[in-house]
Design a protein around this motif. Sequence first.
Motif, mmCIF file in Angstrom:
data_model
loop_
_atom_site.group_PDB
_atom_site.id
_atom_site.type_symbol
_atom_site.label_atom_id
_atom_site.label_comp_id
_atom_site.label_asym_id
_atom_site.label_seq_id
_atom_site.Cartn_x
_atom_site.Cartn_y
_atom_site.Cartn_z
ATOM 1 N N LEU A 1 -1.751 6.655 17.265
ATOM 2 C CA LEU A 1 -1.226 6.136 16.015
ATOM 3 C C LEU A 1 -1.999 4.877 15.648
ATOM 4 C CD1 LEU A 1 2.654 6.410 16.132
ATOM 5 C CD2 LEU A 1 1.035 7.733 14.788
ATOM 6 N N LEU B 1 2.498 23.472 6.718
ATOM 7 C CA LEU B 1 3.082 24.115 7.900
ATOM 8 C C LEU B 1 2.815 23.306 9.170
ATOM 9 C CD1 LEU B 1 2.279 27.831 7.109
ATOM 10 C CD2 LEU B 1 4.520 26.754 7.125
ATOM 11 N N GLY B 2 1.798 22.485 9.152
ATOM 12 C CA GLY B 2 1.543 21.606 10.291
ATOM 13 C C GLY B 2 2.688 20.616 10.459
ATOM 14 N N ILE C 1 -6.714 23.149 12.301
ATOM 15 C CA ILE C 1 -7.547 22.179 12.996
ATOM 16 C C ILE C 1 -7.714 22.578 14.456
ATOM 17 C CG2 ILE C 1 -5.607 20.658 13.623
ATOM 18 C CD1 ILE C 1 -8.266 18.678 12.507
ATOM 19 N N ASP D 1 6.696 10.081 12.593
ATOM 20 C CA ASP D 1 7.182 9.469 13.817
ATOM 21 C C ASP D 1 8.420 8.625 13.552
ATOM 22 O OD1 ASP D 1 5.538 10.080 16.041
ATOM 23 O OD2 ASP D 1 5.749 7.952 16.613
ATOM 24 N N VAL E 1 5.695 21.051 9.429
ATOM 25 C CA VAL E 1 6.856 21.824 9.843
ATOM 26 C C VAL E 1 6.860 22.009 11.365
ATOM 27 C CG1 VAL E 1 8.040 24.036 9.657
ATOM 28 C CG2 VAL E 1 6.933 23.053 7.655
ATOM 29 N N PRO F 1 -1.377 17.201 11.924
ATOM 30 C CA PRO F 1 -0.352 18.012 12.570
ATOM 31 C C PRO F 1 -0.856 19.430 12.829
ATOM 32 C CG PRO F 1 0.260 17.515 10.302
ATOM 33 C CD PRO F 1 -1.043 16.842 10.553
ATOM 34 N N VAL F 2 -0.621 19.911 14.023
ATOM 35 C CA VAL F 2 -1.087 21.239 14.405
ATOM 36 C C VAL F 2 0.020 22.257 14.122
ATOM 37 C CG1 VAL F 2 -1.819 22.649 16.353
ATOM 38 C CG2 VAL F 2 -2.548 20.278 16.178
ATOM 39 N N PRO F 3 -0.285 23.304 13.367
ATOM 40 C CA PRO F 3 0.763 24.255 13.007
ATOM 41 C C PRO F 3 1.154 25.162 14.169
ATOM 42 C CG PRO F 3 -1.303 24.904 12.027
ATOM 43 C CD PRO F 3 -1.559 23.623 12.728
ATOM 44 N N GLU G 1 5.582 20.341 13.512
ATOM 45 C CA GLU G 1 5.711 19.047 14.168
ATOM 46 C C GLU G 1 7.165 18.590 14.271
ATOM 47 O OE1 GLU G 1 3.574 16.024 15.822
ATOM 48 O OE2 GLU G 1 2.582 17.586 14.692
ATOM 49 N N MET H 1 2.987 1.620 3.090
ATOM 50 C CA MET H 1 4.026 0.604 3.209
ATOM 51 C C MET H 1 5.154 0.845 2.221
ATOM 52 S SD MET H 1 1.762 -2.761 3.842
ATOM 53 C CE MET H 1 2.967 -3.946 3.293
ATOM 54 N N ARG I 1 -12.992 21.422 8.613
ATOM 55 C CA ARG I 1 -13.441 22.139 9.798
ATOM 56 C C ARG I 1 -13.798 23.572 9.445
ATOM 57 N NH1 ARG I 1 -11.025 22.776 15.874
ATOM 58 N NH2 ARG I 1 -12.785 24.008 16.513
ATOM 59 N N ASP J 1 -2.414 9.633 3.607
ATOM 60 C CA ASP J 1 -3.443 10.051 4.560
ATOM 61 C C ASP J 1 -2.806 10.531 5.855
ATOM 62 O OD1 ASP J 1 -6.009 9.657 3.399
ATOM 63 O OD2 ASP J 1 -5.540 7.534 3.347
ATOM 64 N N VAL J 2 -3.512 11.383 6.593
ATOM 65 C CA VAL J 2 -2.937 11.909 7.839
ATOM 66 C C VAL J 2 -2.539 10.810 8.819
ATOM 67 C CG1 VAL J 2 -3.894 14.199 7.917
ATOM 68 C CG2 VAL J 2 -5.238 12.303 8.811
ATOM 69 N N THR J 3 -3.294 9.729 8.831
ATOM 70 C CA THR J 3 -2.972 8.668 9.781
ATOM 71 C C THR J 3 -1.618 8.050 9.438
ATOM 72 O OG1 THR J 3 -4.275 7.238 8.374
ATOM 73 C CG2 THR J 3 -5.345 8.062 10.334
ATOM 74 N N ALA K 1 -4.266 12.761 14.429
ATOM 75 C CA ALA K 1 -3.135 12.594 13.513
ATOM 76 C C ALA K 1 -2.824 13.865 12.737
ATOM 77 C CB ALA K 1 -3.434 11.454 12.541
ATOM 78 N N SER L 1 0.849 -1.188 0.000
ATOM 79 C CA SER L 1 0.000 0.000 0.000
ATOM 80 C C SER L 1 0.887 1.241 0.000
ATOM 81 C CB SER L 1 -0.890 0.000 1.230
ATOM 82 O OG SER L 1 -0.100 0.289 2.366
ATOM 83 N N SER M 1 -8.533 20.007 8.363
ATOM 84 C CA SER M 1 -8.507 21.425 8.700
ATOM 85 C C SER M 1 -9.403 22.210 7.751
ATOM 86 C CB SER M 1 -7.078 21.974 8.640
ATOM 87 O OG SER M 1 -6.198 21.144 9.323
ATOM 88 N N GLN N 1 0.629 9.539 7.518
ATOM 89 C CA GLN N 1 1.607 10.615 7.646
ATOM 90 C C GLN N 1 2.157 10.665 9.073
ATOM 91 O OE1 GLN N 1 1.278 14.700 6.027
ATOM 92 N NE2 GLN N 1 0.703 15.283 8.069
ATOM 93 N N ALA N 2 1.262 10.527 10.052
ATOM 94 C CA ALA N 2 1.702 10.559 11.448
ATOM 95 C C ALA N 2 2.673 9.411 11.721
ATOM 96 C CB ALA N 2 0.493 10.473 12.377
ATOM 97 N N GLN N 3 2.387 8.251 11.151
ATOM 98 C CA GLN N 3 3.295 7.115 11.343
ATOM 99 C C GLN N 3 4.666 7.397 10.737
ATOM 100 O OE1 GLN N 3 1.290 3.944 9.272
ATOM 101 N NE2 GLN N 3 -0.386 3.782 10.734
#
Lengths: 363, 451
Positions: free
Chosen positions: B291, A238-239, A284, A218, A241, B276-278, A243, A182, B236, A209-211, B274, A179, B233, A213-215
């Motif tokens: 996660l 920028l989010g 957000i 990290d 960034v 990211p907050v700017p 992070e 992966m 929202r 996807d954000v989910t 998940a 995927s 975002s 992306q978070a992985q």
Amino acid sequence: MTELSKTGAALGEPAPGNAPDAFLAVRDLKVHFPTDDGLVKSVDGLSFQVEKGKTLCIVGESGSGKSVTSLAIMGLHRLGARGKNVQMSGEIWLDGKELVSADPDEVRRLRGREMAMIFQDPLSAMHPYYTIGNQIVEAYRVHHDVSKKVARKRAVEMLDRVGIPEPDKRVDGYPHEFSGGMRQRAMIAMALVNNPELLIADEPTTALDVTVQAQILDLIRDLQKEFGSAVVLITHDLGVVAEIADDVLVMYGGRCVERGSVDDVFERPQHPYTWGLLGSMPRIDRETSERLIPVKGQPPSLINVPSGCAFHPRCPYADIPKGDVTRTVRPELQQVGGGHYSACHLSPEDRTRIWTEEIAPKL
Amino acid sequence: MSETKKTDADVTTAPDEREILLKVEGLQKHFPIRKGVLQRQVGAVKAVDGIDFEVRKGETLGVVGESGCGKSTMGRVITRLQEPTGGSIHFEGQDITRLNAAGMRPLRRDIQMIFQDPYGSLNPRHTIGGIVSAPFRLQGVEPEGGVKREVQRLLELVGLSPEHYNRYPHEFSGGQRQRIGIARALALKPKLVVADEPVSALDVSIQAQVVNLMDDLQEELGLTYVIIAHDLSVVRHVSDRIAVMYLGKIVELADRTALYEAPMHPYTKALMSAVPVPDPKRRGAKSERILLRGDVPSPISPPSGCRFHTRCWKATEICKTTEPQLVELRPGQRVACHHPENFADQAPQDTVLLSAAKEAAELVAEEVRAESAKTSAAVAAVAAGSAEETGAEAAGKTADTAEQPEAEVAADVEATAPKTGPGAKTAPAAPLKTGEASTEPEADRQDPTDK
Ligand SMILES: Nc1ncnc2c1ncn2[C@@H]1O[C@H](COP(=O)(O)OP(=O)(O)OP(=O)(O)O)[C@@H](O)[C@H]1O
Ligand SMILES: Nc1ncnc2c1ncn2[C@@H]1O[C@H](COP(=O)(O)OP(=O)(O)O)[C@@H](O)[C@H]1O
Ligand code: SF4
Ligand code: SF4
Ligand SMILES: [Mg+2]
Ligand SMILES: [Mg+2]
């Protein structure tokens, strides 16, 4: 050259030609492409540096020269047919070695070993007909004189490290069987197989996807902590960034318009374009009944870059500096705080006033 | 989407009173998978698999979810660009589910779609004038003052110049092309505009231009929007109400404020955590992040019971066997989950952890679990205290309490919040419908927290 040394001096860096202290230092980098329509000045005088263990984020709109910059560091513009059609100047120092003037073979040796890259689209960086495992094995054996068996073990270990489930089975899979998330992990495994000291990631999560992306963010963060590498991460988000960055470089029209620590750039931004980016972004974390504050107009053409400050046709404050200066004189980067630089003709008083009175309250 | 419309008071009171424009019930779209010379059907991609929602006049409904969860398919089916394989669609009270092309023609004026790709959706060989006037030709409509004048008015309306009439799409930037797409969609004064990722291909500064434009047009023309996007975002910012999709289902549907401030479905919570907050000051607040493991399962054979159970840290046996229905747990907040967040557990007796959930739970920060426990327990306690009230009223009240569960409730829970057992076990039994919520926090927890 005089202009260049002035910039260098202003930035408090060693004079050009001399090895810098920083692990990665880019100085007055120019990458121009002659085309039928004219000369595309994709990168036009860019300087920055990154220490080991630190992350620099480069942000900017599409076409601002982010990818061209990363390819330049990796020495990829000089390859093959592309190489004939690029004009490159300036200096790129990696761990005391200058790469722009270096022998292409020397740069090739560094690539994959000391520096590695993750691309936005993993499929374009992977061979569709070879298994993921074989591609990682290859990347490892180019730089290590080991048997296939040993290299395969290393590949499985790396896949495990980036969180691919059942790595001993997945190692024999093909890219299309993975995927998106992966595949991105597998590419990170491939990029990190030789423990590079510099990792360049060009929009590594934009297609995800954000989910996921978070992985991936990290993962990059953990691996960096573990290996102490320098990371250059290119993004327009920028989010992301906020992070992950230690330092931020804002690009506009092939040049840096603002550079500083992540706190400087988010809390005390000093350039109207940075204000524009912050104001355009729905957040957000805010109950926004306010309207967004877009940057009017379109990104500039890199063939006919606007005179003076390239941002002037879109800048709401272009008329504040006296006379015609924003339209005739290109602003150089100037120090506006410790380690914080901005390229704008506004006076410090005007900048502070506009930021605190007009922009900050609306964000 | 004017500034005034988005105030909290309006969001919570107005939508319910507005008239229903579009009503979707049990909507399904399965794409058959065929194999072999005979093209026998061997399975189906269940892109949209039974969803219910309604869109009210003048509102913006946002639809979010991960890639492949069926958002675009849903958009194409409700605009009847694709045939549904099940369920019904009512537009202004009329059943349009099975209308043929001729029957749909008059409705094509009222329902318009804006597409994701500002590059691919405009025919490169036609002028802007030709593109924006196409709807008039197709519908045989002659606007007052002539087609050209009307098209030029539309171009101005979306912030382009009337002189662009004779130019070609390639001469325009992405943001301008998206404006052209919007002008075309608005030509026939539609009642409903379905926009599929209208800004995701655009740079952030241009994105803001288009978002503001859509805002202004809604106010000026009283448009109703369904906006599909994966960027939470953006959603929202633009939406009054939001539907969260997972694998072809709606798992939560709520007012914007409720959804972002007190999400009840674990997936919604994970999805939002998940983003990211700017704000670099919020960094390191990794503890707030959930996660999710792995990828979205295949829509060809979605997991049994609750489709999210393979990735949910709260999952229990019932999640594997019984599909939770989308029910209104709080006024204006519909959720499909046996163990909702910020709310009393719907199946509190079910304590057996699935192995998948155990693994997933390892990825969830202590803080998140403790918080789940706190809020659920707080809700239960309040519900118990007001057992004579109706479920809905009690639930409404708990929203406030859940935010500051200090007092004894919190103290209570902190002592009992489990260390390893995730939220599934933490919410005391308080089924609101029976009105006999138990005041006792559950006794069978393994470990107290080390707080
Ligand atoms: N014509 C088709 N034939 C077969 N499968 C399809 C077809 N169109 C969509 N699908 C499948 O249906 C599922 C939902 O697709 P859809 O395009 O609605 O996703 P989405 O939520 O819009 O995703 P994204 O965020 O990536 O746009 C996917 O698994 C997709 O592969
Ligand atoms: N090989 C090339 N020939 C001509 N122009 C190019 C080439 N590569 C990039 N460019 C141009 O350089 C500019 C910057 O590109 P890029 O660095 O890819 O932008 P981004 O910031 O989106 O990554 C763009 O205008 C692009 O069209
Ligand atoms: S130099 Fe002038 S035009 Fe450029 S950003 Fe500063 S104020 Fe705006
Ligand atoms: S708790 Fe159960 S029903 Fe709720 S989302 Fe998780 S798996 Fe689904
Ligand atoms: Mg790029
Ligand atoms: Mg889609």
